[in-house]
Design a protein around this motif. Structure first.
Motif, PDB file in Angstrom:
ATOM      1  N   UNK A 114       0.819  -1.210   0.000  1.00  0.00           N
ATOM      2  CA  UNK A 114       0.000   0.000   0.000  1.00  0.00           C
ATOM      3  C   UNK A 114       0.855   1.263   0.000  1.00  0.00           C
ATOM      4  N   UNK A 115       2.027   1.190   0.626  1.00  0.00           N
ATOM      5  CA  UNK A 115       2.912   2.351   0.657  1.00  0.00           C
ATOM      6  C   UNK A 115       3.616   2.571  -0.679  1.00  0.00           C
ATOM      7  N   UNK A 116       3.545   1.593  -1.560  1.00  0.00           N
ATOM      8  CA  UNK A 116       4.220   1.683  -2.840  1.00  0.00           C
ATOM      9  C   UNK A 116       3.300   2.129  -3.975  1.00  0.00           C
TER      10      UNK A 116
ATOM     11  N   UNK B  57      -0.007   4.708  -5.364  1.00  0.00           N
ATOM     12  CA  UNK B  57      -0.569   6.024  -5.067  1.00  0.00           C
ATOM     13  C   UNK B  57      -2.072   6.034  -4.851  1.00  0.00           C
ATOM     14  N   UNK B  58      -2.645   4.946  -4.349  1.00  0.00           N
ATOM     15  CA  UNK B  58      -4.081   4.896  -4.067  1.00  0.00           C
ATOM     16  C   UNK B  58      -4.285   4.204  -2.726  1.00  0.00           C
ATOM     17  N   UNK B  59      -5.413   4.471  -2.114  1.00  0.00           N
ATOM     18  CA  UNK B  59      -5.770   3.777  -0.888  1.00  0.00           C
ATOM     19  C   UNK B  59      -6.318   2.404  -1.242  1.00  0.00           C
ATOM     20  N   UNK B  60      -5.735   1.355  -0.677  1.00  0.00           N
ATOM     21  CA  UNK B  60      -6.207   0.000  -0.966  1.00  0.00           C
ATOM     22  C   UNK B  60      -7.532  -0.286  -0.268  1.00  0.00           C
TER      23      UNK B  60
ATOM     24  N   UNK C 155      -2.521  -6.933  -0.124  1.00  0.00           N
ATOM     25  CA  UNK C 155      -3.649  -6.036  -0.403  1.00  0.00           C
ATOM     26  C   UNK C 155      -4.770  -6.223   0.613  1.00  0.00           C
ATOM     27  N   UNK C 156      -5.052  -7.456   0.936  1.00  0.00           N
ATOM     28  CA  UNK C 156      -6.124  -7.719   1.903  1.00  0.00           C
ATOM     29  C   UNK C 156      -5.747  -7.199   3.288  1.00  0.00           C
TER      30      UNK C 156
ATOM     31  N   UNK D 201       1.148   3.222 -11.256  1.00  0.00           N
ATOM     32  CA  UNK D 201       2.343   2.914 -10.488  1.00  0.00           C
ATOM     33  C   UNK D 201       3.034   1.700 -11.093  1.00  0.00           C
ATOM     34  N   UNK D 202       4.370   1.702 -11.001  1.00  0.00           N
ATOM     35  CA  UNK D 202       5.173   0.534 -11.368  1.00  0.00           C
ATOM     36  C   UNK D 202       5.973   0.146 -10.132  1.00  0.00           C
TER      37      UNK D 202
END
Length: 300
Positions: free
Chosen positions: A4-6, A8-11, A36-37, A142-143
């Motif tokens: 999630x820190x990598x 640019x969106x809120x998971x 992700x979960x 993001x990559x």
């Protein structure tokens, strides 16, 4: 750091659709699913395809689209391309096409994909007439490159990626080329520090090349700022800045949409998100000096 820190969106609360192949699914797909979960994703679904170039076909592409639609994908969902160049091209084109475009995250698992195919937005399929004849330019948000996954690659695959890295040094970076001469063996032996430097430098070089090509295309198109140039040029970095709000909202709100393209070039040189404007201005002026049609319509 978590996945999630990598990105640019809120998971939290979002649906993710992972597209991968049989070579990658174990253990990496499970790791991404779990990450992700744990970060609050509402759902994570995975499509596992056979490995190989033969999957860059209209038939497989249709199957991927049907699967996404059967899963009730929405424009708020996110597609993750988890694999090498074939998966990146196929999943990227699916993301560009389904519902006329949904967010895409590239997680390349080969050295070649990390330094080339995952950067720049090229997606596509093969046709009986030739390779990559159908596709689109579609930028991921993001990559994410994790060099630890390269430990499972064959030496042949490592050399294929290294050959691409060397090209960046040959193009216009003598210092990088000389560094490669002294550290090439470390890269092939999967030394973490050497790999990280090689991948990071190569991605920056690729971004510079893509941004320069886009600016040339825009200038050549006179006052008609083509939509494909716009989508090609808005790199993941500018999306990240907008969504994280690291800079003033004036970063984009006060500029014409087509001028956001140049900001992507500034990201290559910026040391921090908030220094983008200062590094971008000289690039803007340099390119607009070659493009009189654009110069007359830009104000700061």
């Amino acid at each position: 750091e978590t996945l999630a820190q990598k990105i640019p969106v809120e998971a939290a609360g979002k649906a993710f659709f992972i597209i991968t192949d049989e070579n990658v699914v174990s253990p990496y797909a499970a790791m991404v699913d779990s990450a992700l979960k744990s970060d609050g994703a509402q759902r994570v679904d995975t499509l596992i395809l056979p490995a190989g170039e033969q999957n860059k076909s209209l038939e497989t592409f249709g199957n991927v689209l049907s699967w996404l639609l059967d899963q009730h994908i929405s424009r708020q969902s996110i597609i993750i391309a988890l694999g090498g160049g074939v998966i990146g091209d196929l999943a990227g084109f699916a993301a560009a096409s389904v519902l006329r475009g949904v967010p895409l995250i590239q997680i390349p698992t080969t050295l070649l994909a990390m330094v080339d195919s995952s950067v720049g937005g090229k997606t596509g399929l093969d046709m009986p007439q030739g390779k990559n004849l159908v596709g689109a330019f579609y930028q991921p948000i993001s990559v994410v490159c994790d060099t630890s996954v390269l430990k499972t690659l064959s030496q042949r695959e490592m050399k294929a990626g290294y050959a691409e890295i060397v090209q960046y040094g040959l193009i216009d970076d003598r210092e990088f080329f000389l560094w490669l001469e002294g550290n090439g063996r470390k890269i092939l032996e999967r030394d973490d520090a050497a790999l990280i430097r090689a991948v990071e430098t190569s991605c920056r070089k690729k971004a510079e090349i893509v941004a320069a090509r886009v600016m040339s295309s825009i200038c050549a198109s006179s006052s008609q700022y083509r939509a494909d140039c716009i989508s090609l040029a808005i790199h993941a970095g500018i999306v990240r800045i907008c969504q994280m709000r690291s800079c003033s909202n004036r970063l984009t709100a006060s500029m014409p949409q087509y001028l956001m393209i140049v900001v992507a070039a500034g990201l290559v040189e910026a040391k921090s998100p908030c220094s983008v404007m200062s590094t971008t201005l000289p690039i803007v002026e340099r390119h607009l000096a070659k493009c009189s049609t654009a110069r007359s319509s830009v104000s700061w």
